[in-house]
Design a protein around this motif. Structure first.
Motif, mmCIF file in Angstrom:
data_model
loop_
_atom_site.group_PDB
_atom_site.id
_atom_site.type_symbol
_atom_site.label_atom_id
_atom_site.label_comp_id
_atom_site.label_asym_id
_atom_site.label_seq_id
_atom_site.Cartn_x
_atom_site.Cartn_y
_atom_site.Cartn_z
ATOM 1 N N VAL A 237 29.046 6.078 48.422
ATOM 2 C CA VAL A 237 29.068 4.634 48.188
ATOM 3 C C VAL A 237 28.178 4.326 46.982
ATOM 4 C CG1 VAL A 237 28.648 2.342 49.164
ATOM 5 C CG2 VAL A 237 29.337 4.234 50.669
ATOM 6 N N VAL A 238 28.737 3.621 46.009
ATOM 7 C CA VAL A 238 27.960 3.218 44.831
ATOM 8 C C VAL A 238 28.157 1.734 44.594
ATOM 9 C CG1 VAL A 238 28.085 5.465 43.694
ATOM 10 C CG2 VAL A 238 29.837 3.759 43.201
ATOM 11 N N ALA A 239 27.216 1.120 43.903
ATOM 12 C CA ALA A 239 27.343 -0.295 43.558
ATOM 13 C C ALA A 239 28.314 -0.449 42.399
ATOM 14 C CB ALA A 239 25.973 -0.861 43.186
ATOM 15 N N GLY A 240 29.009 -1.582 42.329
ATOM 16 C CA GLY A 240 29.973 -1.816 41.259
ATOM 17 C C GLY A 240 31.334 -1.278 41.635
ATOM 18 N N SER A 241 32.240 -1.244 40.650
ATOM 19 C CA SER A 241 33.621 -0.819 40.898
ATOM 20 C C SER A 241 33.730 0.658 41.193
ATOM 21 C CB SER A 241 34.487 -1.142 39.678
ATOM 22 O OG SER A 241 34.083 -0.364 38.558
ATOM 23 N N GLY A 242 32.759 1.460 40.690
ATOM 24 C CA GLY A 242 32.798 2.900 40.922
ATOM 25 C C GLY A 242 33.698 3.632 39.966
ATOM 26 N N LYS A 243 34.316 2.920 39.012
ATOM 27 C CA LYS A 243 35.248 3.568 38.092
ATOM 28 C C LYS A 243 34.543 4.536 37.162
ATOM 29 C CE LYS A 243 38.635 -0.179 38.115
ATOM 30 N NZ LYS A 243 39.325 -1.225 37.338
ATOM 31 N N PHE A 244 33.256 4.339 36.970
ATOM 32 C CA PHE A 244 32.495 5.235 36.097
ATOM 33 C C PHE A 244 31.483 6.048 36.885
ATOM 34 C CE2 PHE A 244 33.753 1.481 33.689
ATOM 35 C CZ PHE A 244 34.496 2.060 32.685
ATOM 36 N N LEU B 105 22.625 -1.590 45.861
ATOM 37 C CA LEU B 105 22.674 -1.102 47.238
ATOM 38 C C LEU B 105 21.259 -1.119 47.798
ATOM 39 C CD1 LEU B 105 25.076 1.973 46.813
ATOM 40 C CD2 LEU B 105 25.654 -0.249 47.793
ATOM 41 N N THR B 106 21.101 -1.609 49.029
ATOM 42 C CA THR B 106 19.778 -1.741 49.628
ATOM 43 C C THR B 106 19.724 -1.052 50.992
ATOM 44 O OG1 THR B 106 20.324 -3.822 50.742
ATOM 45 C CG2 THR B 106 19.502 -3.961 48.464
ATOM 46 N N ASP B 107 18.587 -1.176 51.638
ATOM 47 C CA ASP B 107 18.411 -0.604 52.984
ATOM 48 C C ASP B 107 19.371 -1.229 53.998
ATOM 49 O OD1 ASP B 107 16.252 1.284 52.548
ATOM 50 O OD2 ASP B 107 14.974 -0.444 52.180
ATOM 51 N N LYS C 49 38.327 -8.938 50.115
ATOM 52 C CA LYS C 49 38.998 -7.675 49.828
ATOM 53 C C LYS C 49 39.599 -7.726 48.426
ATOM 54 C CE LYS C 49 42.346 -4.430 51.801
ATOM 55 N NZ LYS C 49 43.310 -4.193 52.902
ATOM 56 N N GLY C 50 39.365 -6.697 47.660
ATOM 57 C CA GLY C 50 39.842 -6.662 46.281
ATOM 58 C C GLY C 50 38.826 -7.175 45.281
ATOM 59 N N LYS C 51 37.748 -7.815 45.784
ATOM 60 C CA LYS C 51 36.699 -8.334 44.903
ATOM 61 C C LYS C 51 35.351 -7.696 45.240
ATOM 62 C CE LYS C 51 38.939 -12.816 44.238
ATOM 63 N NZ LYS C 51 38.803 -14.297 44.370
ATOM 64 N N GLU C 52 35.388 -6.479 45.780
ATOM 65 C CA GLU C 52 34.166 -5.790 46.211
ATOM 66 C C GLU C 52 33.235 -5.507 45.034
ATOM 67 O OE1 GLU C 52 37.227 -4.773 46.881
ATOM 68 O OE2 GLU C 52 37.495 -4.398 49.024
ATOM 69 N N ASP C 53 31.947 -5.645 45.289
ATOM 70 C CA ASP C 53 30.935 -5.282 44.287
ATOM 71 C C ASP C 53 30.322 -3.926 44.633
ATOM 72 O OD1 ASP C 53 29.635 -6.063 46.556
ATOM 73 O OD2 ASP C 53 28.189 -7.398 45.552
ATOM 74 N N PHE C 54 31.128 -3.113 45.302
ATOM 75 C CA PHE C 54 30.727 -1.755 45.661
ATOM 76 C C PHE C 54 31.983 -0.883 45.695
ATOM 77 C CE2 PHE C 54 31.799 -4.029 49.501
ATOM 78 C CZ PHE C 54 32.611 -3.149 50.184
ATOM 79 N N SER C 55 31.773 0.414 45.739
ATOM 80 C CA SER C 55 32.899 1.352 45.797
ATOM 81 C C SER C 55 32.613 2.416 46.847
ATOM 82 C CB SER C 55 33.103 2.013 44.434
ATOM 83 O OG SER C 55 34.113 2.999 44.507
ATOM 84 N N VAL C 56 33.607 2.676 47.691
ATOM 85 C CA VAL C 56 33.499 3.697 48.730
ATOM 86 C C VAL C 56 34.546 4.765 48.452
ATOM 87 C CG1 VAL C 56 33.577 4.195 51.194
ATOM 88 C CG2 VAL C 56 32.735 1.977 50.398
#
Length: 404
Positions: A62-69, A81-83, A249-256
């Motif tokens: 899991v990363v913050a942002g779109s995760g495309k990079f 991403l936090t606790d 959904k579709g506007k996530e500020d994270f990527s799994v």
């Protein structure tokens, strides 16, 4: 009879050595470029799969942002991403364990040498068991972090950092400076074979957060319980994180991402790059085709008398056509053979540079026997197709006009 055709074709090639070699060179360059690019591309794809498999198919990232990079996205996006995110992920049904880590590039000093290296804030609580079981973070000497190291100035070095990066070996018990703060080395990792994990300095997560003035995670990892599908668990994590972060959904500020998703994404990128560069290399093959065609047309004009003699002693149009077709195919095949050898040499050079300069020891070029056979057949086909029309023209020549 067939041997006679090959003999006449070979004689035609050898009689005009300089022109033949210049023509072969055009094919050689194109084949070498295509072979080297495909070999390197396939090698990269396999090394990515090996690296991901080494981590395990049951892992979720899991990363913050779109995760495309990838992890870079986590450092350039405003989302963090936090606790709270880690707690929600660990409480998701199907997640066995997990851990959050923090990455920052920092100034590392040992002796009189200073390097800028990736520093990883690694957990010291019970979640450290996730990190410790990964093959990339196994210890060769010293020990892993424990709970008592929570706020201590201690560090674990990647293999390359300890053995090579500073010109002399850094051992357990030695001291280094991270952003001008002294740290004691308590462990050295085993050789991972990847540039990333062998070139990292690990310090306690709590200490890293204090040093870098942040409470965030760069990446959160999770392990799926045995028998469950990572994709299903990843969907559950997405759903719970959307609710926590109040995003649609579709506007996530994270990527799994699962390991399978990661391989697919990187494979798509590699395939696109490979297609683009192979297409550019194929232009030189087109130039080689034109070169063969031009050589054959000139050769026919110079060998009118030979064609006339062949037909005068009983050779049919088919016989003349076949001789010139074999000659053009021979030019393509010879160019292909040398091009494949040269292409493999270039690919091996690229492998050496990637392994030695970028410390990616998992990388190996790949090209099976079927690939070599196809390359040879394509080379001969290029030669044959290029010489098809000149051969047809030669076969239709009038023997009387040729001998005049």
């Amino acid at each position: 009879m067939m041997w006679d055709y090959f003999y006449l074709a070979l004689k035609g090639v050898l009689h005009r050595k300089l022109r033949s070699w210049l023509t072969i060179l055009g094919v050689l360059i194109g084949v070498a470029a295509v072979v080297s690019l495909i070999s390197v591309g396939q090698g990269m794809q396999t090394s990515i799969e090996k690296e991901v498999n080494k981590i395990g198919a049951d892992k979720i990232t899991v990363v913050a942002g779109s995760g495309k990079f990838g992890p870079i996205a986590g450092s350039i996006t405003t989302a963090k991403l936090t606790d709270k995110d880690l707690k929600v992920i660990l409480e998701t049904k199907g997640v066995e364990k997990g851990a959050g880590v923090l990455f920052r590039t920092s100034k590392i000093k040992y002796g009189k040498k200073i390097k800028h290296i990736n520093v990883m804030g690694s957990p010291t609580d019970e979640s450290r068991s996730y990190i410790e079981e990964l093959p990339f973070f196994q210890i060769e000497s010293g020990r892993q972090f424990s709970e008592k190291d929570k706020n201590s100035n201690v560090a674990i070095l990647g293999y390359k950092i300890a053995k090579e990066k500073f010109g002399k070996e850094i051992k357990v018990g030695d001291k280094i400076y991270i952003n001008d703060e002294e740290f004691k080395i308590i462990g050295v990792q085993k050789k991972a074979g990847t540039g990333t994990h062998d070139l990292v300095v690990r310090i306690p997560l709590e200490k890293a957060r204090t040093m870098f003035g942040t409470e965030e995670f760069t990446i959160i990892f999770a392990k799926v319980q045995k028998g469950l599908k990572p994709g299903d668990v990843a969907d559950k994590i997405k759903k719970r994180l959307r609710k926590l972060r109040n995003v649609e959904k579709g506007k996530e500020d994270f990527s799994v991402e699962t390991a399978e998703d990661m391989v697919k994404r990187l494979t798509i990128v590699l395939n696109v790059v490979q297609v683009v560069f192979t297409s550019i290399a194929a232009i030189s093959l087109l130039v080689g085709c034109i070169g063969i065609m031009n050589t054959m047309y000139v050769s026919i004009l110079e060998r009118k008398r030979e064609i006339g003699v062949m037909k005068a002693i009983g050779a049919k149009n088919y016989d003349v056509w076949l001789v010139f077709l074999i000659e053009s195919a021979m030019l393509g095949l010879v160019g292909g053979i040398i091009g494949i050898a040269f292409g493999f040499a270039l690919a091996k050079l690229a492998e050496f540079i990637i392994v030695v300069e970028f410390d990616v020891e998992l990388f190996r070029i790949e090209a099976g026997f079927s690939f070599i056979l196809i390359a040879l057949l394509i080379s001969a086909l290029i030669g044959g197709v290029s010489g098809l029309f000149p051969a047809i023209q030669a076969s239709k020549m009038n023997p009387v006009e040729c001998l005049r």
